[in-house]
Design an enzyme around this catalytic site. Structure first.
Site, PDB file in Angstrom:
ATOM      1  N   SER A 167      -6.018 -10.983  -6.829  1.00 29.07           N
ATOM      2  CA  SER A 167      -4.647 -11.496  -6.827  1.00 29.07           C
ATOM      3  C   SER A 167      -3.934 -11.171  -8.133  1.00 29.07           C
ATOM      4  CB  SER A 167      -4.679 -12.999  -6.541  1.00 29.07           C
ATOM      5  OG  SER A 167      -3.401 -13.511  -6.286  1.00 29.07           O
ATOM      6  N   ASP A 214       2.668 -10.426  -6.975  1.00 29.08           N
ATOM      7  CA  ASP A 214       1.420 -10.264  -7.710  1.00 29.08           C
ATOM      8  C   ASP A 214       0.623  -9.136  -7.083  1.00 29.08           C
ATOM      9  OD1 ASP A 214       0.859 -11.645  -5.391  1.00 29.08           O
ATOM     10  OD2 ASP A 214      -0.737 -12.836  -6.273  1.00 29.08           O
ATOM     11  N   ASP A 257      -1.875  -8.713  -5.051  1.00 30.15           N
ATOM     12  CA  ASP A 257      -2.179  -8.629  -3.616  1.00 30.15           C
ATOM     13  C   ASP A 257      -1.023  -9.119  -2.755  1.00 30.15           C
ATOM     14  OD1 ASP A 257      -2.447 -11.351  -4.167  1.00 30.15           O
ATOM     15  OD2 ASP A 257      -4.102 -11.621  -2.763  1.00 30.15           O
ATOM     16  N   ASP A 297       0.557 -11.905  -2.239  1.00 33.16           N
ATOM     17  CA  ASP A 297       0.611 -13.167  -1.497  1.00 33.16           C
ATOM     18  C   ASP A 297       1.492 -14.193  -2.197  1.00 33.16           C
ATOM     19  OD1 ASP A 297      -1.048 -13.862  -3.607  1.00 33.16           O
ATOM     20  OD2 ASP A 297      -2.623 -14.748  -2.367  1.00 33.16           O
TER      21      ASP A 297
END
Length: 449
Positions: free
Chosen positions: A103, A242, A244, A246
């Site tokens: 992340s 960010d 990833d 999410d």
């Protein structure tokens, strides 16, 4: 021994804490536990994706090897956002999803997140069962019973189409100029396409991942570049994702930050106006600013607060039928369209609210007034002891009493990093800083490694 799974999967420094051997063992154990729990069909299928960080290459290979050796057919989808992986698992009715990502963490870290059928994260009991099964002897399939591995690098296109469709057929972003900071991460493959499809003029920055530059002085944890780009290009809105994708944070036309609480407030009011906010309730965590809670209460919206972590937000939403939840960090879950936090989805709906109302991002964000908030991360401490130390607990209780209704203290160990977070809200920034620094010093003194 500390629990292997944190609030968002298994994380650590790749090839030190998170090794290929661990990734393989975790995947085998997950296949066995989920199979015995009745999650799998007779011939299970898993979808495996990753963010662009270099260590994802060898960890992906280890995960795929573990799953296939346990008799699971694997579809490799390459670099995708975490919410895209969740969507693809649900869309394909796959039995299991595995996402390799840390992340917002620095590039040397990585992580493994498991998704069950429907694209939902595993609950604590299943994660504990997987951890307990690691290293056990097992009957290995042979011949035609071993899993097969295929690659579908075009699956991400279905996810982008899903994002666009969530806005409705008559929704357009024409006339909006938007800066997108992709953090040299997975949104580089999705965000620009989604916004341009809807007619927005896009200025993309940090959208050229090379495996080493993910989250490096960019994205939602380093907002300086997106602030500057918005002002420089005269944009209406800036969005920062960010690694990833999410989570999503925003910047208004003047370069001022719009955090996850403000975004959540904007979306909650939108759904309430459309009579789509179930039980007139939005789900947030204990870290949400008191200003958000107060603003929602004034507008007839109840805030259900959970432990920190989007998984706990989602658990409350699923258990109670709520449709919107999120975190100050920018994780926002819109359950009509996603089973997990989705930064690009969030950004699209924020931009669509601007387009429909004709209001600026600053006008929309003014729905709430943030109380001054200071967050101090205390490193090199034993985070498992911080919550049980009597002197620390007494100091927190004393500070909360002194702040009264105009502030509060939240002290908690990080679920994803080796540190303790001290968050203080107060009437002034100076008071919040003083209290936070005093408590951080005490934590350092009491539970230092």
């Amino acid at each position: 021994m500390a629990r292997l799974f944190g609030t968002d999967g298994v994380r650590g420094k790749a090839n030190v804490d998170l090794t290929a051997e661990l990734a393989l063992d975790l995947s085998v154990a997950a296949a066995h536990v989920l199979g015995e729990a009745g999650v799998f069909d007779a011939r299970p299928t898993a979808i495996v994706g990753r963010d662009p960080r270099a260590s994802g290459e060898f960890l992906e290979a280890a995960v795929i090897a573990g799953l296939a050796s346990a008799g699971v057919d694997v579809v490799r989808v390459g670099i995708v956002p975490t919410p895209a992986l969740a969507f693809l698992v649900n869309n394909a009715d796959a039995d299991l999803g595995v996402m390799l990502s840390a992340s917002h963490n620095p590039m040397p870290d990585n992580g493994i997140k498991f998704f069950s059928r429907g694209g939902v994260k595993l609950d604590d009991a299943l994660e504990d069962a997987i951890e307990q099964r690691m290293g056990e002897d097992w009957q290995r399939p042979t011949g035609a019973s071993v899993g097969r591995v295929t690659t579908d690098l075009g699956a991400v296109e279905a996810y982008v189409a899903h994002l666009v469709s969530s806005l409705g057929a008559d929704s357009s972003l024409e006339g909006l100029k938007v800066v997108l900071d992709c953090a040299n991460g997975a949104s580089s493959m999705t965000a620009v396409a989604a916004f341009e499809t809807q007619g927005a003029q896009v200025i993309a920055i940090h959208h050229d991942p090379d495996g080493l530059n993910i989250n490096e002085n960019c994205g939602s944890t380093h907002m300086g570049d997106v602030r500057r780009a918005v002002v420089e290009h005269g944009a209406d809105l800036g969005l920062a994702f960010d690694g990833d994708a999410d989570r999503c944070l925003a910047v208004d036309a003047q370069g001022n930050d719009i955090d996850g609480d403000q975004i959540l407030a904007i979306l909650a009011l939108t759904l309430k106006e459309e009579h789509k906010l179930a039980s007139d309730t939005v789900v947030a965590t204990i870290m949400s600013n008191l200003g958000f809670v107060n603003a929602m209460r004034e507008r007839g919206i109840r805030v259900d607060q959970t432990k920190v972590g989007d998984r706990y937000v989602l658990e409350s939403m699923n258990a109670n039928g709520f449709v919107l939840g999120g975190e100050q960090s920018g994780h926002v879950i819109m359950s009509e369209f996603a089973t997990t936090g989705d930064g690009v989805l969030t950004g699209l709906h924020l931009a669509a609210r601007m387009a429909r109302t004709g209001k600026s991002a600053a006008e929309l964000a003014s729905v709430m007034t943030r109380l001054p908030q200071v967050l101090v991360n205390v490193t090199n401490v034993d985070k498992s002891r911080a919550g049980i130390d009597p002197e620390i607990n007494a100091a927190v209780a004393k500070a909360n009493h002194a702040l009264g209704t105009s502030g509060r203290v939240v002290l908690r160990p990080s679920g994803t990093e080796p540190l303790v977070r001290v968050m203080v809200e107060a009437g002034t920034t100076e008071e919040a800083r003083r209290v936070a620094d005093e408590l951080a010093a005490l934590v350092k003194q009491r539970v230092s490694l």
